[in-house]
Design an enzyme around this catalytic site. Structure first.
Site, PDB file in Angstrom:
ATOM      1  N   GLY A  94      55.704 -13.564  29.354  1.00  0.00           N
ATOM      2  CA  GLY A  94      55.413 -12.701  28.204  1.00  0.00           C
ATOM      3  C   GLY A  94      54.367 -11.658  28.546  1.00  0.00           C
ATOM      4  N   ASP A 315      46.378 -21.270  24.188  1.00  0.00           N
ATOM      5  CA  ASP A 315      47.284 -21.872  25.178  1.00  0.00           C
ATOM      6  C   ASP A 315      46.969 -23.347  25.436  1.00  0.00           C
ATOM      7  OD1 ASP A 315      48.577 -19.457  25.426  1.00  0.00           O
ATOM      8  OD2 ASP A 315      47.498 -18.852  27.240  1.00  0.00           O
TER       9      ASP A 315
HETATM   10  C1  S3P Z   1      47.884 -13.713  27.463  1.00  0.00           C
HETATM   11  C2  S3P Z   1      47.597 -13.667  26.128  1.00  0.00           C
HETATM   12  C3  S3P Z   1      47.939 -14.713  25.171  1.00  0.00           C
HETATM   13  C4  S3P Z   1      48.310 -16.018  25.866  1.00  0.00           C
HETATM   14  C5  S3P Z   1      49.219 -15.788  27.035  1.00  0.00           C
HETATM   15  C6  S3P Z   1      48.569 -14.873  28.057  1.00  0.00           C
HETATM   16  C7  S3P Z   1      47.482 -12.581  28.322  1.00  0.00           C
HETATM   17  O1  S3P Z   1      49.043 -14.312  24.393  1.00  0.00           O
HETATM   18  O2  S3P Z   1      48.911 -16.906  24.946  1.00  0.00           O
HETATM   19  O3  S3P Z   1      49.535 -17.021  27.663  1.00  0.00           O
HETATM   20  O4  S3P Z   1      47.469 -12.730  29.562  1.00  0.00           O
HETATM   21  O5  S3P Z   1      47.174 -11.527  27.767  1.00  0.00           O
HETATM   22  P1  S3P Z   1      48.839 -13.360  23.105  1.00  0.00           P
HETATM   23  O6  S3P Z   1      48.083 -12.210  23.555  1.00  0.00           O
HETATM   24  O7  S3P Z   1      50.217 -13.019  22.648  1.00  0.00           O
HETATM   25  O8  S3P Z   1      48.117 -14.214  22.108  1.00  0.00           O
END
Ligand code: S3P
Length: 434
Positions: A94, A315
């Site tokens: 993501g 997380d």
């Molecule tokens: C992350 C941000 C978080 C986290 C993901 C990694 C990042 O998500 O849950 O595992 O590296 O910016 P969100 O920004 O959608 O909360």
């Protein structure tokens, strides 16, 4: 599909390093690619997610030398990316798809970007909408909400965006696009999310202003390459911190763990639950705090976890639920509806899988309720293709009577590729089977 079998242990003892921080590893490649000069990265996380980021940037024309001890990114400056000749595939990451969408929104060419089954169900609208407002053309299924995405960027103008979610991925995508935009780009979030992008941009020579929960930067600033030493990932350390508390006869020392206050909610929560957990040798490096964490067997007590602390431990909630299962009393986790749109619906998957092991756990609309104190019994459980669920179940397997079999456990490689080696080194029994 790999199966991981884990046996109950009488305790873990030892000192270990934890692999590099995933968030910082991704950003080191991205900012290195946009910088002028050679960025050298040590303790990079060689996990599937971060290797996918490297692959995507190579497709965008960036040369990257990879060796286990050091990565060199040959940055081509703000205007150096090239139109890829094929679709970019982020796999399960993501962070890659959302942050890279911000960068691609600033490029005067077309890119197609997709990911695995989980990524293609996760909401992208949270980044595509503001990037469209800045002037990028983005097409995706469900009116731009679902990958695959087609992004044609360039000619961006700065915006002032109020984000409905406390998300570092949203904030970072907008700030990265802001580097390519005319004028100022500003984002305000409802609660503080992790701030690695802001810290690292400053390390690359970008002026980023912060006022309360508002972050802004002026477009057109160039980045200068720098050296990055990635701290150990507190989100991976979390599994051993909980193991350290819930297992008998255990004492663990984890070296050089990132302690950025926007990420360290797990430490506050475990200490509030009564964990014997201390931090030693605290120091700063590249704007990030790091230190050693010492944890030992502890009798935990249930608590309520809600409000602004949630983004600081988002997380870690699956493994915190396991800690709660081994605590006296009840733990309630609220304000965590974001868990529903992670690699799996983590409210549902944590509740389903921990209850198979005998945990008294109830799904709430925005979190979980766990009544602690029941004995865990090893059985067959399922990762749902989510690395943090697989890792939580593996730690549960060290506590549960008998043997725990975790189906679809290969996803552990998304964030913690040497997990089994670390567990064995500390005296536990865990084994992959095909
Ligand atoms: C992350 C941000 C978080 C986290 C993901 C990694 C990042 O998500 O849950 O595992 O590296 O910016 P969100 O920004 O959608 O909360």
């Amino acid at each position: 599909m790999a199966i991981l079998s884990v046996k109950q242990t009488g305790g873990l003892i030892g000192t270990t390093d934890i692999p590099g921080d995933k968030s910082i590893s991704h950003r080191s490649i991205m900012l290195g690619a946009l910088a002028e000069g050679e960025t050298r990265i040590t303790h990079f996380l060689p996990s599937d997610d971060c290797l996918n980021t490297i692959k995507c940037f190579r497709q965008l024309g960036i040369e990257i030398d990879y060796s286990p001890s050091e990565i060199v990114v040959y940055g081509r400056g703000l205007t150096g990316l090239q139109e890829p000749t094929n679709i970019l595939d982020v796999g399960n990451s993501g962070t890659t798809i959302r942050l890279l969408s911000g960068i691609l929104a600033g490029q005067p060419f077309t890119t197609f970007i997709t990911g695995d089954d989980s990524i293609r169900q996760r909401p992208m609208e949270r980044v595509t909408r503001p990037l469209q407002q800045m002037g990028a053309q983005i097409i995706g299924r469900q009116a731009g909400n679902l990958a695959p995405l087609a992004i044609y960027g360039g000619n961006l103008k700065g915006i002032s965006f109020i984000s409905p979610v406390a998300s570092a991925q949203v904030k970072s995508a907008i700030l990265l696009a802001g580097l390519f935009a005319d004028g100022w780009t500003e984002i305000q979030e409802p609660a503080q999310s992790r701030d690695h992008t802001e810290i690292m941009m400053r390390g690359f020579g970008v002026t980023v202003e912060k006022e309360g929960l508002c972050v802004r930067l002026q477009g057109g600033q160039s980045l200068k390459a720098c050296d990055i030493q990635v701290p150990g990932d507190i989100s991976s350390a979390a599994f051993l911190l909980v193991a350290g508390c819930i297992l008998p006869n255990t004492k663990l020392v984890l070296h050089d763990i990132g302690l950025n206050p926007t990420r360290s909610g797990i430490i506050d929560v475990l200490q509030a639950m009564g964990a014997k957990l201390t931090i030693e040798n605290q120091q700063a490096s590249g704007g990030e705090l790091l230190g050693d964490i010492v944890v030992e067997s502890s009798q935990l007590q249930g608590i309520t976890i809600a409000g602004d602390i949630i983004p600081r431990l988002i997380d870690e909630i699956p493994v915190i639920a396991l800690a709660a299962a081994c605590a006296n009393g009840t733990t309630e986790i609220r304000d965590a509806a974001e868990l529903k749109v992670k690699e799996s619906n983590r409210i549902a998957t944590v509740a389903k899988e921990l209850s198979k092991l005998g945990v008294d756990i109830t799904e709430l609309d925005d979190g979980l309720k766990i009544k602690g104190g029941r004995k865990l019994q090893g059985c067959e459980v399922e990762s749902h293709g989510d690395h943090r669920i697989a890792l939580t179940l593996a730690i549960a397997g060290l506590k549960a009577a008998g043997e725990t079999i975790i189906q679809q456990a290969e996803c552990i490689d998304v964030s913690f590729p040497n997990f089994v080696r670390v567990i064995k080194q500390l005296g536990g029994e865990a084994q992959f089977h095909d």
